[in-house]
Design a protein around this motif. Structure first.
Motif, mmCIF file in Angstrom:
data_model
loop_
_atom_site.group_PDB
_atom_site.id
_atom_site.type_symbol
_atom_site.label_atom_id
_atom_site.label_comp_id
_atom_site.label_asym_id
_atom_site.label_seq_id
_atom_site.Cartn_x
_atom_site.Cartn_y
_atom_site.Cartn_z
ATOM 1 N N ASN A 32 6.408 -5.631 -34.072
ATOM 2 C CA ASN A 32 6.328 -5.369 -32.636
ATOM 3 C C ASN A 32 7.617 -5.749 -31.914
ATOM 4 N N GLU A 33 8.215 -6.844 -32.339
ATOM 5 C CA GLU A 33 9.487 -7.252 -31.733
ATOM 6 C C GLU A 33 10.581 -6.229 -32.043
ATOM 7 N N ALA A 34 10.560 -5.714 -33.269
ATOM 8 C CA ALA A 34 11.543 -4.694 -33.640
ATOM 9 C C ALA A 34 11.344 -3.440 -32.798
ATOM 10 N N LYS A 35 10.102 -3.059 -32.558
ATOM 11 C CA LYS A 35 9.812 -1.892 -31.730
ATOM 12 C C LYS A 35 10.296 -2.109 -30.299
ATOM 13 N N ASP A 36 10.125 -3.330 -29.803
ATOM 14 C CA ASP A 36 10.599 -3.635 -28.451
ATOM 15 C C ASP A 36 12.124 -3.524 -28.366
ATOM 16 N N GLU A 37 12.796 -3.976 -29.415
ATOM 17 C CA GLU A 37 14.259 -3.860 -29.446
ATOM 18 C C GLU A 37 14.669 -2.387 -29.453
ATOM 19 N N ALA A 46 17.148 -4.304 -34.127
ATOM 20 C CA ALA A 46 15.933 -3.729 -34.719
ATOM 21 C C ALA A 46 16.130 -3.477 -36.204
ATOM 22 N N ILE A 47 17.296 -2.975 -36.585
ATOM 23 C CA ILE A 47 17.570 -2.713 -38.002
ATOM 24 C C ILE A 47 17.434 -3.984 -38.812
ATOM 25 N N GLY A 48 17.996 -5.098 -38.301
ATOM 26 C CA GLY A 48 17.883 -6.378 -39.001
ATOM 27 C C GLY A 48 16.444 -6.807 -39.174
ATOM 28 N N TYR A 50 13.743 -4.842 -39.177
ATOM 29 C CA TYR A 50 13.064 -3.940 -40.103
ATOM 30 C C TYR A 50 13.410 -4.277 -41.550
ATOM 31 N N GLU A 51 14.658 -4.659 -41.789
ATOM 32 C CA GLU A 51 15.055 -5.032 -43.146
ATOM 33 C C GLU A 51 14.309 -6.280 -43.610
ATOM 34 N N LYS A 52 14.126 -7.239 -42.711
ATOM 35 C CA LYS A 52 13.350 -8.423 -43.060
ATOM 36 C C LYS A 52 11.908 -8.056 -43.350
ATOM 37 N N LEU A 53 11.378 -7.167 -42.552
ATOM 38 C CA LEU A 53 9.991 -6.752 -42.729
ATOM 39 C C LEU A 53 9.789 -6.007 -44.036
ATOM 40 N N GLU A 54 10.774 -5.205 -44.426
ATOM 41 C CA GLU A 54 10.685 -4.505 -45.713
ATOM 42 C C GLU A 54 10.496 -5.486 -46.855
ATOM 43 N N LEU A 68 11.067 3.740 -42.350
ATOM 44 C CA LEU A 68 11.284 4.961 -41.575
ATOM 45 C C LEU A 68 11.886 4.642 -40.207
ATOM 46 N N ASP A 69 11.381 3.591 -39.582
ATOM 47 C CA ASP A 69 11.904 3.205 -38.269
ATOM 48 C C ASP A 69 13.357 2.742 -38.379
ATOM 49 N N LYS A 70 13.678 2.095 -39.486
ATOM 50 C CA LYS A 70 15.062 1.670 -39.694
ATOM 51 C C LYS A 70 15.973 2.881 -39.808
ATOM 52 N N ALA A 71 15.514 3.902 -40.508
ATOM 53 C CA ALA A 71 16.307 5.129 -40.635
ATOM 54 C C ALA A 71 16.556 5.752 -39.266
ATOM 55 N N TRP A 72 15.528 5.760 -38.427
ATOM 56 C CA TRP A 72 15.689 6.301 -37.077
ATOM 57 C C TRP A 72 16.706 5.484 -36.279
ATOM 58 N N ALA A 73 16.624 4.156 -36.406
ATOM 59 C CA ALA A 73 17.571 3.296 -35.695
ATOM 60 C C ALA A 73 18.998 3.532 -36.190
ATOM 61 N N GLN A 74 19.158 3.718 -37.496
ATOM 62 C CA GLN A 74 20.484 4.001 -38.045
ATOM 63 C C GLN A 74 21.006 5.340 -37.530
ATOM 64 N N TYR A 75 20.114 6.302 -37.414
ATOM 65 C CA TYR A 75 20.475 7.602 -36.857
ATOM 66 C C TYR A 75 20.938 7.452 -35.404
ATOM 67 N N LYS A 76 20.224 6.622 -34.634
ATOM 68 C CA LYS A 76 20.558 6.430 -33.228
ATOM 69 C C LYS A 76 21.857 5.650 -33.033
ATOM 70 N N THR A 77 22.273 4.898 -34.040
ATOM 71 C CA THR A 77 23.532 4.147 -33.943
ATOM 72 C C THR A 77 24.677 4.893 -34.621
#
Length: 259
Positions: A32-37, A46-48, A50-54, A68-77
């Motif tokens: 949830n915190e990653a989603k808020d970020e 958020a990427i960091g 998500y990596e911990k969560l993985e 998947l969310d990490k991939a989206w964040a990487q795309y956005k950056t």
């Protein structure tokens, strides 16, 4: 005593630098915190997370979603290479995932946007004038999506983007053919234009390919081939602005179609 105190401060500093404020968080809280970020535009943070969560939730649906969310964040950056690597890993590890269609769609989107780019839309630069490698990779991802998941909610948009990519790849060949023609390499221009006509028969770029062939045959004095090709052009594109400039109609730039 002073040395001992300095050493203690040094070790305290090291300990603080390695402190992880998420250490005692539950997996749900971390997600949830990653989603808020993400919502706030803090993609790097958020990427960091998500990596911990993985790692912490490995083997669970939540870990898959984090990937998947990490991939989206990487795309956005603007990190397309990392995003594609993340998606390839997801596709390999989770071939039966219900989110596989989304993973394929996002992979196509990452490469699609990496080629077109925001600056390209401002400058109205055509993808045809750029390296087509990633466009082809984008097309393949979208193609796999629509073949494997024809009823996916992402399939319709993927088909539209495939049509655009196909025309852009055809325009890439036309761009080369035009380059040859402008430099007097008429045989090379004809060969490249023929490739477009043969491989991409149902795209708008074929019109210019045929026109380049007409011009090149004319320059070479091959009047019969010129006239035959011109008849094909006139039959296929009866209102061609290339043959009849007075019929030209201002067309909307492709990128506005997506806006």
């Amino acid at each position: 005593m002073a040395i001992g105190l300095s050493t203690a401060i040094l070790f305290t500093g090291c300990a603080d630098s390695n402190y992880d404020p998420t250490k005692d968080w539950s997996n749900d809280k971390l997600y949830n915190e990653a989603k808020d970020e993400m919502a706030a535009g803090g993609y790097d943070k958020a990427i960091g997370m998500y990596e911990k969560l993985e790692g912490r939730a490995a083997g669970t649906p939540l870990a898959q979603q984090a990937q998947l969310d990490k991939a989206w964040a990487q795309y956005k950056t603007n990190e397309p290479v990392q995003a594609v690597a993340t998606l390839d890993r997801f596709i390999k590890l989770h071939p039966a995932s219900p989110a596989l269609d989304y993973a394929l769609y996002l992979k196509g989107l990452v490469n699609f946007n990496d080629n077109l780019g925001l600056l390209s839309s401002w400058a109205e630069q055509d993808l045809a004038e750029r390296d087509p490698k990633q466009a082809k990779e984008s097309f393949e991802a979208f193609r796999e999506l629509v073949v494997r998941f024809p009823d996916s909610k992402y399939a319709a948009d993927a088909r539209l983007r495939m049509a655009f990519i196909k025309n852009s790849l055809a325009r890439s060949d036309v761009h080369v053919a035009r380059f040859y023609y402008q430099r007097g390499a008429y045989v090379a221009a004809i060969n490249r234009a023929q490739t477009t006509v043969q491989e991409y028969r149902d795209v708008p770029a074929v019109e210019e390919a045929l026109f380049i062939m007409v011009q090149s045959y004319d320059k070479l004095g091959l009047n019969q081939l010129r006239d035959d090709t011109k008849r094909v052009l006139e039959t296929t594109y009866p209102n061609s602005a290339l043959l009849y400039p007075e019929r030209a109609v201002t067309k909307k730039s492709w990128w506005k179609f997506w806006k």
